[in-house]
Design an enzyme around this catalytic site. Structure first.
Site, mmCIF file in Angstrom:
data_model
loop_
_atom_site.group_PDB
_atom_site.id
_atom_site.type_symbol
_atom_site.label_atom_id
_atom_site.label_comp_id
_atom_site.label_asym_id
_atom_site.label_seq_id
_atom_site.Cartn_x
_atom_site.Cartn_y
_atom_site.Cartn_z
ATOM 1 N N GLN A 155 0.824 -1.203 0.000
ATOM 2 C CA GLN A 155 0.000 0.000 0.000
ATOM 3 C C GLN A 155 0.859 1.254 0.000
ATOM 4 O OE1 GLN A 155 -3.044 -1.714 3.110
ATOM 5 N NE2 GLN A 155 -3.878 0.196 2.327
ATOM 6 N N SER A 187 4.971 -5.801 3.070
ATOM 7 C CA SER A 187 3.637 -5.945 3.654
ATOM 8 C C SER A 187 2.728 -6.725 2.697
ATOM 9 C CB SER A 187 3.066 -4.562 4.013
ATOM 10 O OG SER A 187 1.916 -4.690 4.816
ATOM 11 N N LEU A 188 1.718 -6.081 2.122
ATOM 12 C CA LEU A 188 0.844 -6.753 1.165
ATOM 13 C C LEU A 188 1.638 -7.452 0.064
ATOM 14 C CD1 LEU A 188 -1.908 -7.152 -0.457
ATOM 15 C CD2 LEU A 188 -1.228 -5.039 -1.602
ATOM 16 N N ARG A 233 -8.091 -10.295 4.229
ATOM 17 C CA ARG A 233 -7.147 -9.413 4.936
ATOM 18 C C ARG A 233 -7.556 -7.961 4.783
ATOM 19 N NH1 ARG A 233 -2.056 -6.666 3.748
ATOM 20 N NH2 ARG A 233 -0.432 -7.095 5.308
ATOM 21 N N HIS A 241 0.692 -3.295 11.575
ATOM 22 C CA HIS A 241 2.002 -3.791 12.006
ATOM 23 C C HIS A 241 2.331 -3.358 13.435
ATOM 24 C CE1 HIS A 241 2.694 -5.342 8.024
ATOM 25 N NE2 HIS A 241 2.422 -4.161 7.508
ATOM 26 N N GLN A 262 2.685 -11.399 10.389
ATOM 27 C CA GLN A 262 2.949 -10.179 9.635
ATOM 28 C C GLN A 262 2.057 -9.009 10.024
ATOM 29 O OE1 GLN A 262 1.453 -8.907 5.984
ATOM 30 N NE2 GLN A 262 3.296 -9.424 4.847
#
Length: 296
Positions: free
Chosen positions: A11, A89-90, A114, A189, A238
């Site tokens: 993102q 991340s993603l 998610r 996170h 994660q």
């Protein structure tokens, strides 16, 4: 031959009309149709709507996965192969898909859930700090409850995450060239995502993971890994764990990597790698023309 890592952004890299030139490719067009069946909405329509809609977590995550995975597939079809993969991340989901850890539909189902869970999360704040005093930041975070280092992106860029009060405290006390609150729905996170992570774990438990065809550098553990169970366990951490991107970049020369290919919109990850490690060849494949022009 130069060893290569393929990296996939998360993102923040989204852009209006990203991936729309892929509609010229029959296999890509089929993926867009399959995605609409899984998601219940059109990636094509969202990518051509407006930046506020596209930047909503609910839509950003699936859109990035679909476009990045199509570009990755087309690169593989041209005969290119990565020696390592990693994602921010993603983007770790696209990395795992590229490494053959799960099939494309499984990856999109995971990201759909998610994104929905994270989009419904509220009450936290994230902020980026640029060109900051590292020792001072570490001390202030240590002394401030309810805030953590969420993204360790490079020696000069980090993201903190936590309650709004705690994040604002750190921003006010740490000397930095810039400190910018991020437009996200929650404190990603960080431990504030524990409830969301528990909810998502039920989804993750249903997914079948396979041994990776090439090693994956995970966000929560930058050491190369191919074992399915270990990669799944890392992914389960994660949502609440820090993205250790600076350490991932430092691992690249340690593993003989000479070239970094960022696959997806923008050039965030190659920029972060450049600020962390010297001497690597940096390539961006953001769209179909750049993919068609690329030759190893």
């Amino acid at each position: 031959m130069t060893k290569t890592v393929w990296v996939f952004p998360g993102q923040g890299s989204q852009a209006l009309n990203m991936g729309m030139e892929l509609l010229e490719v029959p296999c890509a067009k089929a993926k867009f149709s399959q995605a609409e069946e899984i998601l219940g909405w059109s990636v094509i329509d969202i990518c051509q709507s407006n930046i506020d809609t596209l930047s909503r977590t609910l839509y950003t995550q699936p859109c990035l996965y679909v476009i990045e995975s199509i570009l990755s597939d087309l690169l593989l079809e041209k005969g290119h192969r990565p020696d390592l993969v990693a994602g921010h991340s993603l983007g770790e989901y696209t990395a795992l898909y590229t490494a053959g850890v799960f099939d494309w539909a499984t990856g999109l189902h995971l990201i759909k859930q998610r994104a929905e869970i994270m989009d419904n999360t509220s009450g936290g704040l994230m902020a980026a700090l640029l060109n900051f005093d590292q020792a001072q930041l570490a001390q202030v975070i240590k002394d401030t409850p309810n805030v953590v280092l969420a993204n360790d992106n490079s020696p000069a860029q980090v993201v903190i995450s936590g309650t709004p009060e705690a994040v604002k405290t750190v921003m006010s006390q740490v000397k930095a060239k810039r400190a910018l609150p991020l437009k996200v729905s929650g404190a990603f996170h960080s431990p504030l995502m524990n409830a969301a992570a528990t909810q998502f774990q039920e989804v993750l438990d249903t997914a079948t993971f396979k041994t990776a065809v090439c090693p994956v550098l995970s966000n929560v553990d930058p050491n190369p890994e191919i074992d399915a169970d270990i990669l799944k366990a890392r992914l389960s951490q994660q949502m609440t764990g820090s993205v250790r991107w600076r350490e991932i970049a430092l691992q690249l020369p340690e593993n003989g990597i000479g070239k970094v290919i960022e696959i997806g919109p923008g050039n965030v990850l190659t920029g972060l790698v450049k600020r962390t490690v010297e001497g690597l060849i940096l390539v961006n494949i953001r769209n179909l023309p750049e993919l068609e022009n690329y030759s190893s």
